[in-house]
Design a protein around this motif. Structure first.
Motif, PDB file in Angstrom:
ATOM      1  N   PHE A  28       0.865  -1.181   0.000  1.00 12.56           N
ATOM      2  CA  PHE A  28       0.000   0.000   0.000  1.00 12.56           C
ATOM      3  C   PHE A  28       0.901   1.230   0.000  1.00 12.56           C
ATOM      4  CE2 PHE A  28      -2.691  -3.243   1.911  1.00 12.56           C
ATOM      5  CZ  PHE A  28      -3.887  -3.037   1.248  1.00 12.56           C
TER       6      PHE A  28
ATOM      7  N   GLU B  15       2.409  -6.173  -5.948  1.00 12.98           N
ATOM      8  CA  GLU B  15       1.226  -5.404  -6.348  1.00 12.98           C
ATOM      9  C   GLU B  15       1.207  -4.104  -5.566  1.00 12.98           C
ATOM     10  OE1 GLU B  15      -2.388  -7.562  -6.408  1.00 12.98           O
ATOM     11  OE2 GLU B  15      -3.588  -5.731  -6.462  1.00 12.98           O
TER      12      GLU B  15
ATOM     13  N   VAL C 202      -0.666  -0.774  -4.378  1.00  9.15           N
ATOM     14  CA  VAL C 202      -2.018  -0.241  -4.219  1.00  9.15           C
ATOM     15  C   VAL C 202      -1.904   1.205  -3.767  1.00  9.15           C
ATOM     16  CG1 VAL C 202      -4.223  -0.535  -3.085  1.00  9.15           C
ATOM     17  CG2 VAL C 202      -2.784  -2.521  -3.498  1.00  9.15           C
ATOM     18  N   PRO C 203      -2.196   2.162  -4.656  1.00  4.24           N
ATOM     19  CA  PRO C 203      -2.118   3.554  -4.204  1.00  4.24           C
ATOM     20  C   PRO C 203      -3.308   3.935  -3.333  1.00  4.24           C
ATOM     21  CG  PRO C 203      -2.779   3.442  -6.515  1.00  4.24           C
ATOM     22  CD  PRO C 203      -2.593   2.032  -6.063  1.00  4.24           C
TER      23      PRO C 203
ATOM     24  N   ILE D 141      -6.256   3.331   4.855  1.00  2.00           N
ATOM     25  CA  ILE D 141      -6.174   1.873   4.847  1.00  2.00           C
ATOM     26  C   ILE D 141      -6.882   1.313   6.072  1.00  2.00           C
ATOM     27  CG2 ILE D 141      -4.606  -0.084   4.802  1.00  2.00           C
ATOM     28  CD1 ILE D 141      -2.499   1.976   3.743  1.00  2.00           C
ATOM     29  N   GLU D 142      -7.886   0.507   5.811  1.00  2.00           N
ATOM     30  CA  GLU D 142      -8.616  -0.092   6.922  1.00  2.00           C
ATOM     31  C   GLU D 142      -7.889  -1.332   7.407  1.00  2.00           C
ATOM     32  OE1 GLU D 142     -12.682  -0.752   5.740  1.00  2.00           O
ATOM     33  OE2 GLU D 142     -12.642   1.097   4.585  1.00  2.00           O
TER      34      GLU D 142
ATOM     35  N   LEU E 121      -9.205  -4.047   7.820  1.00  2.00           N
ATOM     36  CA  LEU E 121      -9.701  -5.145   7.004  1.00  2.00           C
ATOM     37  C   LEU E 121      -8.923  -5.285   5.699  1.00  2.00           C
ATOM     38  CD1 LEU E 121     -11.930  -7.097   7.586  1.00  2.00           C
ATOM     39  CD2 LEU E 121     -13.449  -5.750   6.149  1.00  2.00           C
ATOM     40  N   TYR E 122      -8.524  -4.142   5.112  1.00  2.99           N
ATOM     41  CA  TYR E 122      -7.765  -4.205   3.865  1.00  2.99           C
ATOM     42  C   TYR E 122      -6.508  -5.033   4.065  1.00  2.99           C
ATOM     43  CZ  TYR E 122     -10.267  -0.193   1.831  1.00  2.99           C
ATOM     44  OH  TYR E 122     -11.178   0.658   1.324  1.00  2.99           O
TER      45      TYR E 122
ATOM     46  N   LYS F  64      -7.437  -8.666   4.573  1.00  2.00           N
ATOM     47  CA  LYS F  64      -7.971  -9.241   3.331  1.00  2.00           C
ATOM     48  C   LYS F  64      -6.852  -9.543   2.353  1.00  2.00           C
ATOM     49  CE  LYS F  64     -12.625  -9.030   2.972  1.00  2.00           C
ATOM     50  NZ  LYS F  64     -13.597  -9.875   2.380  1.00  2.00           N
TER      51      LYS F  64
ATOM     52  N   SER G 287      -6.302 -13.109   0.755  1.00  3.59           N
ATOM     53  CA  SER G 287      -6.524 -13.439  -0.647  1.00  3.59           C
ATOM     54  C   SER G 287      -5.225 -13.579  -1.432  1.00  3.59           C
ATOM     55  CB  SER G 287      -7.459 -12.419  -1.287  1.00  3.59           C
ATOM     56  OG  SER G 287      -7.100 -11.135  -0.890  1.00  3.59           O
TER      57      SER G 287
ATOM     58  N   TYR H  48      -7.871  -8.597  -4.999  1.00  2.00           N
ATOM     59  CA  TYR H  48      -8.288  -7.567  -4.075  1.00  2.00           C
ATOM     60  C   TYR H  48      -7.976  -6.171  -4.589  1.00  2.00           C
ATOM     61  CZ  TYR H  48      -8.737  -4.917   0.067  1.00  2.00           C
ATOM     62  OH  TYR H  48      -9.118  -3.975   0.953  1.00  2.00           O
TER      63      TYR H  48
ATOM     64  N   TYR I 224     -11.566   2.885  -3.841  1.00  2.00           N
ATOM     65  CA  TYR I 224     -11.641   4.337  -3.958  1.00  2.00           C
ATOM     66  C   TYR I 224     -11.673   4.661  -5.430  1.00  2.00           C
ATOM     67  CZ  TYR I 224      -7.131   6.843  -4.653  1.00  2.00           C
ATOM     68  OH  TYR I 224      -6.032   7.435  -5.123  1.00  2.00           O
TER      69      TYR I 224
ATOM     70  N   ALA J 191     -12.063   5.076   6.356  1.00  2.00           N
ATOM     71  CA  ALA J 191     -11.442   3.871   6.880  1.00  2.00           C
ATOM     72  C   ALA J 191     -11.928   3.547   8.277  1.00  2.00           C
ATOM     73  CB  ALA J 191      -9.926   4.027   6.874  1.00  2.00           C
TER      74      ALA J 191
END
Ligand code: SF4
Ligand code: SF4
Lengths: 135, 436
Positions: free
Chosen positions: A11, A36, A38-39, A46-47, A49-50, A53, A57, B2, B6, B425
């Motif tokens: 992230f 990967e 993620v911007p 950022i939660e 949960l993110y 998750k 995954s 995933y 946003y 969030a």
């Protein structure tokens, strides 16, 4: 047997992580293959949960590139993030995931080199840990 | 795979009109400068000054370090100009008691000491409340130890006569500057400036300092001139000791020109007067002001911390600007350049006449909001308020559809939202979406 190539989800805060990643790209620095990005507008977006998750995954490790504390464009986004990462780590401990699989790194916009160094180190670390058992 | 959520539907928020009206809190040199320049642009400016007269902290200053103008004369001219300008209104003895709204439609309640209340609706707010100068930690040197501001007053009072303190002539003066924050240049600037004036009066001057901070324009030149004119500069590692003698004070310090510590001699400077540096604290009203305006106080009680992501004059709320010593203790030249920066920012913001929210903006789904106030507390930009506007929502039990009852829900003001996503969030009801 081919060597294990851990999947990393990174992230990136748009104020620091994203420009650092762009710089790394411009400098053609070596990046992990299985990555990967993620911007997010702010690491405070950022939660918890993110983070979980991502691990659920398929990621073997999750890193968050945030600004240095007190440098947050939104004043306390990265401090909120710290709390959430702490909470996510508690949950990870309960379900038996190693805490190294989730980490915050503070970078500045010009930390292209540091950005790749961190990721390459993470790859080595995750290779030793082995694949994420929770995925 | 995933992905972050946003992005999504984009409902362009409506632009909001901006009237050319500005409220300035604090009528010091910064407030006055901003008011004059904005008024010249044709804006309506209101100054709310806490004290009984305009001027503020600069009233203690008499000499500029970089020009020959008399400070008080210069200030009085500016005040006269402000008071005769039609589109500047000055409220004296006035405090900001309440502030609602956001950029473009603030509602500010100003209460004056005589009990009068005024409600203003400025588009933009500027804070220039300054700071308070205090003598530094009491140094044991009796009544021959004074602060820099007192020395300034003494010098201003004896422009054409020789210097005297309590009836006795002053021939030797030692400045003793303690170590302060690296960025605060006030002590060094004033000490070097005053030492040159003293030197002209035929005094012998020494400046004893841990570090001199000459990073202001023209300061290196001034320092060199002071050395050429014969001002002595001493550096110290361990703080010098002050010991009063019968009619003087002796400042004892280690001779730092000798490298080996054991071999260092003690130098003692016999002085008629010792002048010490001063400390700076936030204006006592600053805390209350932060609460009223929902600003984030800085660590040292000043308004706003230094943050490389923010230009110096910006605050955590859109449409509220800070300038001058309320941010950080600074010399007049620095304050004035901050004042000019604010003028530029305000002009750039108000000139188009309207503001269209441009960032990614968060939005609450009022049907899902549980009115838990989490987002209201956490938004660093004070963009969220509670409003009675939702229809009944999922938390209103029993759910009756379309019965017309209003239900409170959080509402994010798109004009004030910076689009960080912190609220999205944290919302436990997942009622907030961040649209781009
Ligand atoms: S955090 Fe969510 S549920 Fe709580 S008040 Fe804000 S919008 Fe409503
Ligand atoms: S996105 Fe950030 S600035 Fe906007 S309302 Fe939410 S917390 Fe406040």
């Amino acid at each position: 047997m081919s060597i294990f190539d851990p999947k990393i989800v990174a992230f990136c805060c748009e104020q620091s992580g994203v420009p650092a990643a762009e710089m790394a790209k411009t400098l053609k620095l070596k990046m992990p293959d299985n990555l990967e990005l993620v911007p997010v507008p702010c690491s405070g977006r950022i939660e918890t949960l993110y983070l979980l998750k991502a691990l659920e995954s398929g990621a073997d490790g999750v890193v968050v590139f945030a600004c240095y504390e007190e440098n947050c464009r939104y004043l306390q986004g990265n401090i909120r993030l710290k709390g959430r990462v702490g909470y996510a780590k508690q949950i990870m401990a309960k379900i038996g995931l190693e805490s190294e699989r989730l980490e915050i790194f503070h970078v500045a916009t010009n930390s292209g080199v540091k950005f790749t160094e961190i990721l390459m180190q993470k790859v080595d670390q995750l290779r030793q840990l082995g694949p994420n058992p929770a995925k | 795979m995933y992905q972050t959520v946003y992005g999504g539907k984009y409902a362009a928020p409506a632009p909001i009109n901006l009237k050319p009206e500005v409220l300035i809190i604090g009528g010091g040199v910064v407030g006055i400068t901003i008011a004059r320049e904005l008024a010249r642009e044709g804006m309506q400016v209101v100054i709310a000054e806490n004290g009984e007269s305009l001027g503020g902290g600069i009233r203690h200053l008499h000499f500029f370090y970089d020009r020959h103008t008399d400070v008080q004369q210069w200030l009085d001219d500016m005040i006269a100009d402000v008071e005769s300008t039609g589109n500047i209104i000055v409220h004296k003895g006035a405090q900001l008691k309440r502030l609602d709204g956001h950029l473009g439609c603030f509602q500010a309640l100003i209460r004056t000491r005589d009990g009068g209340e005024t409600v203003l609706s400025p588009s933009v707010l500027v804070l220039a409340t300054g700071c308070i100068t205090r003598p530094s930690a009491a140094m044991n040197g009796g009544d021959r130890v004074i602060g820099l501001s007192e020395m300034e007053k003494l010098l201003a009072g004896s422009r054409d006569v020789s210097l005297a303190w309590k009836g006795q002539p002053v021939k030797t003066v030692t400045y003793l500057l303690d170590r302060t924050n690296d960025d605060i240049k006030i002590d060094t600037v004033n000490a070097v400036k005053q030492s040159l004036i003293l030197q002209e009066k035929g005094c012998r001057v020494a400046v004893v300092a841990g570090d001199l901070k000459v990073s202001a324009s023209g300061m290196e030149r001034l320092y060199r001139r002071a050395r050429e004119k014969g001002v002595l500069f001493f550096k110290y590692d361990e703080p010098p000791v002050l010991s009063p003698t019968d009619d003087r004070v002796s400042v004892e310090l280690q001779d730092m020109t000798i490298l080996r510590k054991e071999e260092r001699d003690t130098v003692s400077l016999l002085s008629d007067l010792v002048v010490t540096g001063e400390t700076f604290t936030a204006d006592p009203t600053a805390e209350e002001l932060c609460r009223v305006i929902k600003l984030r106080p800085g660590t040292s009680g000043m308004l706003m911390d230094d943050n490389p992501q923010f230009q110096r004059v910006l605050s955590n709320r859109r449409g509220i600007f800070l300038a001058g010593a309320c941010r950080f203790p600074q010399i007049v030249t620095e304050s004035l350049s901050e004042a000019h920066a604010v003028v530029q920012e305000v002009k750039a913001l108000l000139h188009p006449g309207a503001y269209t929210p441009a960032n990614p903006v968060a939005e609450v789904d009022p049907r899902k909001c549980a009115v838990c106030y989490t987002c209201v507390r956490l938004c660093p930009h004070a963009a969220i308020g509670m409003e009675k506007h939702g229809e009944r929502n999922v938390y209103a039990a029993p759910a009756v559809e379309n019965d017309g009852t209003l239900w409170g829900a959080a509402r994010i003001e798109p004009v004030a939202c910076f689009g960080c996503g912190i609220c999205a969030a944290e919302c436990p009801a997942r009622a907030i979406t961040l649209y781009q």
